[in-house]
Write a protein that holds these residues in place. Structure first.
Motif, PDB file in Angstrom:
ATOM      1  N   ALA A   1     -34.276  20.834   4.546  1.00  0.00           N
ATOM      2  CA  ALA A   1     -34.626  21.479   5.808  1.00  0.00           C
ATOM      3  C   ALA A   1     -36.116  21.773   5.780  1.00  0.00           C
ATOM      4  O   ALA A   1     -36.712  21.924   4.706  1.00  0.00           O
ATOM      5  CB  ALA A   1     -33.820  22.756   5.996  1.00  0.00           C
TER       6      ALA A   1
ATOM      7  N   VAL B   1     -24.644  20.334  15.097  1.00  0.00           N
ATOM      8  CA  VAL B   1     -25.114  21.633  14.633  1.00  0.00           C
ATOM      9  C   VAL B   1     -25.050  22.592  15.822  1.00  0.00           C
ATOM     10  O   VAL B   1     -25.566  22.287  16.895  1.00  0.00           O
ATOM     11  CB  VAL B   1     -26.553  21.541  14.085  1.00  0.00           C
ATOM     12  CG1 VAL B   1     -27.066  22.907  13.664  1.00  0.00           C
ATOM     13  CG2 VAL B   1     -26.611  20.562  12.918  1.00  0.00           C
TER      14      VAL B   1
ATOM     15  N   VAL C   1     -22.114  23.486  11.019  1.00  0.00           N
ATOM     16  CA  VAL C   1     -22.269  22.038  11.000  1.00  0.00           C
ATOM     17  C   VAL C   1     -20.877  21.431  11.043  1.00  0.00           C
ATOM     18  O   VAL C   1     -20.050  21.706  10.178  1.00  0.00           O
ATOM     19  CB  VAL C   1     -22.990  21.536   9.724  1.00  0.00           C
ATOM     20  CG1 VAL C   1     -23.167  20.025   9.791  1.00  0.00           C
ATOM     21  CG2 VAL C   1     -24.321  22.230   9.538  1.00  0.00           C
TER      22      VAL C   1
ATOM     23  N   LEU D   1     -26.102  17.687   3.955  1.00  0.00           N
ATOM     24  CA  LEU D   1     -27.359  18.308   4.350  1.00  0.00           C
ATOM     25  C   LEU D   1     -28.218  18.335   3.095  1.00  0.00           C
ATOM     26  O   LEU D   1     -27.872  19.015   2.120  1.00  0.00           O
ATOM     27  CB  LEU D   1     -27.120  19.721   4.883  1.00  0.00           C
ATOM     28  CG  LEU D   1     -28.361  20.540   5.227  1.00  0.00           C
ATOM     29  CD1 LEU D   1     -29.198  19.865   6.309  1.00  0.00           C
ATOM     30  CD2 LEU D   1     -27.958  21.951   5.662  1.00  0.00           C
TER      31      LEU D   1
ATOM     32  N   LEU E   1     -33.362  19.639  10.165  1.00  0.00           N
ATOM     33  CA  LEU E   1     -32.323  19.469   9.155  1.00  0.00           C
ATOM     34  C   LEU E   1     -32.218  17.988   8.812  1.00  0.00           C
ATOM     35  O   LEU E   1     -32.059  17.160   9.711  1.00  0.00           O
ATOM     36  CB  LEU E   1     -30.987  19.996   9.682  1.00  0.00           C
ATOM     37  CG  LEU E   1     -31.015  21.460  10.136  1.00  0.00           C
ATOM     38  CD1 LEU E   1     -29.752  21.809  10.882  1.00  0.00           C
ATOM     39  CD2 LEU E   1     -31.227  22.370   8.946  1.00  0.00           C
ATOM     40  N   GLN E   2     -32.293  17.676   7.535  1.00  0.00           N
ATOM     41  CA  GLN E   2     -32.239  16.286   7.089  1.00  0.00           C
ATOM     42  C   GLN E   2     -30.882  16.017   6.453  1.00  0.00           C
ATOM     43  O   GLN E   2     -30.530  16.637   5.448  1.00  0.00           O
ATOM     44  CB  GLN E   2     -33.352  16.013   6.076  1.00  0.00           C
ATOM     45  CG  GLN E   2     -33.394  14.584   5.584  1.00  0.00           C
ATOM     46  CD  GLN E   2     -33.765  13.598   6.690  1.00  0.00           C
ATOM     47  OE1 GLN E   2     -34.668  13.847   7.470  1.00  0.00           O
ATOM     48  NE2 GLN E   2     -33.063  12.492   6.761  1.00  0.00           N
ATOM     49  N   PHE E   3     -30.124  15.105   7.069  1.00  0.00           N
ATOM     50  CA  PHE E   3     -28.819  14.715   6.552  1.00  0.00           C
ATOM     51  C   PHE E   3     -28.929  13.364   5.868  1.00  0.00           C
ATOM     52  O   PHE E   3     -29.713  12.506   6.290  1.00  0.00           O
ATOM     53  CB  PHE E   3     -27.781  14.671   7.678  1.00  0.00           C
ATOM     54  CG  PHE E   3     -27.452  16.028   8.214  1.00  0.00           C
ATOM     55  CD1 PHE E   3     -26.396  16.756   7.692  1.00  0.00           C
ATOM     56  CD2 PHE E   3     -28.207  16.593   9.228  1.00  0.00           C
ATOM     57  CE1 PHE E   3     -26.094  18.016   8.173  1.00  0.00           C
ATOM     58  CE2 PHE E   3     -27.914  17.858   9.721  1.00  0.00           C
ATOM     59  CZ  PHE E   3     -26.859  18.570   9.186  1.00  0.00           C
TER      60      PHE E   3
ATOM     61  N   THR F   1     -32.347  13.076  10.726  1.00  0.00           N
ATOM     62  CA  THR F   1     -32.923  14.376  11.062  1.00  0.00           C
ATOM     63  C   THR F   1     -32.370  14.913  12.375  1.00  0.00           C
ATOM     64  O   THR F   1     -32.301  14.192  13.364  1.00  0.00           O
ATOM     65  CB  THR F   1     -34.459  14.266  11.169  1.00  0.00           C
ATOM     66  OG1 THR F   1     -34.973  13.791   9.926  1.00  0.00           O
ATOM     67  CG2 THR F   1     -35.086  15.611  11.489  1.00  0.00           C
TER      68      THR F   1
END
Length: 146
Positions: free
Chosen positions: A61, A27, A48, A58, A126-128, A133
């Motif tokens: 968030a 990111v 990203v 993603l 940000l949670q992928f 995270t």
């Protein structure tokens, strides 16, 4: 003995594999718009890049400044620009890049607890789906840097 050595070697490699997968998502160029009135929504933007061989997504968030953070996009419908929440997450293709920018994909932060001016900092998690995270600190700016 060979079996034990093989097991130990395998267990030592696992953390490095997990680390490599997490670092596949990068990111960058993160920033947020000023929030002139506390409680009003704010927008966050960034790039990203997925350096991995598998797509990631993603999926969420969050931020300490807002109880509700959503992934949004703009769409043109019957000549009218509309903003809507992205359902199911934002796919980041393998070897690809997605830009979250004004007028396109972006992060919306609702019910902010304060106002934020250029030069202030905002935290964003940000949670992928696969990478987990990623935490960033966004500088508040009136517009993106060139």
């Amino acid at each position: 003995m060979k079996k034990m050595l093989l097991i130990i070697s395998f267990l030592m490699v696992i953390p490095f594999v997990a680390s490599a997968q997490e670092s596949d998502i990068v990111v960058s160029s993160e920033w947020a718009r000023p929030i002139l009135i506390a409680g009003r929504p704010g927008g966050a933007f960034f790039n990203v890049k997925n350096n991995g061989s598998e797509a990631d997504k993603l999926i969420a968030a969050s931020s300490s400044i807002s109880p509700r953070v959503e992934i949004h996009t703009h769409t043109m419908t019957d000549g009218v620009m509309r903003m809507s929440q992205v359902e199911g997450g934002l796919e980041i293709p393998a070897g690809g890049e997605v830009q979250l920018k004004p007028g396109s994909y972006h992060i919306m932060m609702f019910e902010t607890d304060n106002k934020y001016a250029p030069g202030d900092k905002i935290d964003l998690k940000l949670q992928f789906e696969k990478a987990g995270t990623i935490e960033k600190t966004l500088e508040v700016r009136a517009r993106p840097q060139n």
